[in-house]
Design an enzyme around this catalytic site. Structure first.
Site, PDB file in Angstrom:
ATOM      1  N   THR A   1      77.382  98.867 132.832  1.00 17.16           N
ATOM      2  CA  THR A   1      77.382  97.445 132.870  1.00 17.16           C
ATOM      3  C   THR A   1      78.703  97.201 132.472  1.00 17.16           C
ATOM      4  OG1 THR A   1      74.953  97.540 133.105  1.00 17.16           O
ATOM      5  CG2 THR A   1      76.198  95.394 133.161  1.00 17.16           C
TER       6      THR A   1
ATOM      7  N   ALA B   1      72.479  96.083 127.423  1.00 22.16           N
ATOM      8  CA  ALA B   1      71.197  96.298 126.690  1.00 22.16           C
ATOM      9  C   ALA B   1      70.346  97.369 127.407  1.00 22.16           C
ATOM     10  CB  ALA B   1      70.442  95.280 126.468  1.00 22.16           C
TER      11      ALA B   1
ATOM     12  N   GLU C   1      78.515  98.706 117.875  1.00 18.96           N
ATOM     13  CA  GLU C   1      78.106  97.649 118.719  1.00 18.96           C
ATOM     14  C   GLU C   1      77.390  96.373 117.819  1.00 18.96           C
ATOM     15  OE1 GLU C   1      76.964  99.750 122.886  1.00 18.96           O
ATOM     16  OE2 GLU C   1      75.391  99.231 121.450  1.00 18.96           O
TER      17      GLU C   1
END
Length: 219
Positions: free
Chosen positions: A31, A83, A103
């Site tokens: 994503t 996520a 992250e």
């Protein structure tokens, strides 16, 4: 609309949160790759990015965006990342791509965490996706036994070495009803680098790609 199209919609929607002359925190994953593609259209307007993985760094540099080390910046306006699961309280499971520690570091220095997901990632209770734990190699067996005591079934992710030179244990069959407490318990184990629970530093904004378009959900 396919899942990838929903991811793309969420990734491009995050472009609205990018401000001029800023350094953008950039996460990792499929994503986020769409967000990086979107960021390329505004690369002349930003100073650069701080990246959470070698893979994202390479992708950013390929499109001509300067990548700064996290040690070079005091704070970031935004951090954009995906996520593996996210609940209604904006707690997340991350680390499917094995970049969870970096992250977490980049998320910690960002003023706002923009989480970009497709609608399959929304859950009521975290834990259907196996929970990643980055572990120093010599602690693998010890941590595995401790994770069993916490109610999980840890599995060594074979063939995967993190960008930090460590290994990943994926913990199956955990219904995580108190994400903050579980994050604390696992992080306290000697040999754990970090756990892929983002509860103490959860998302601030969710951009959810769906067949009806991208939904913006704020705390």
């Amino acid at each position: 609309m396919t899942q990838d199209e929903m991811k793309k919609a969420a990734g491009w929607a995050a472009l609205e949160y990018v401000t001029k002359n800023s350094i953008v925190g950039v996460g990792t994953g499929s994503t986020v790759n769409h967000f990086i593609d979107a960021l390329a259209t505004r690369k002349e307007e930003i100073k650069g990015a701080v990246s959470s993985s070698v893979a994202s760094t390479e992708r950013l540099e390929q499109i001509g965006i300067t990548v700064f080390d996290a040690n070079e910046v005091a704070s970031l306006d935004i951090y954009v990342d995906g996520a593996d699961e996210v609940n209604a309280q904006f707690d997340m499971i991350k680390g499917g791509g094995a970049a969870l520690t970096r992250e977490k570091i980049v998320a910690a220095i960002a003023e706002k965490f923009i989480c970009i997901v497709d609608n399959t990632k929304q859950v009521d209770v975290l834990g259907q996706f196996p929970l990643p734990v980055e572990v120093i190699p010599m602690a693998r067996s010890f941590i595995g036994r401790e994770l069993v005591k916490l109610g999980g079934d840890p599995v060594y992710r074979e063939g995967v070495i993190t960008d930090n030179g460590n290994i990943i244990l994926d913990v199956y069959n955990m219904a995580i009803t108190d994400p903050k407490a579980m994050e604390d318990s696992i992080n306290a184990l000697p040999g754990v680098v970090t756990v892929g629970l983002f509860a103490h530093r959860g998302a601030d904004v969710l951009l959810v790609g769906s067949p009806e378009g991208t939904k913006i959900i704020e705390k």
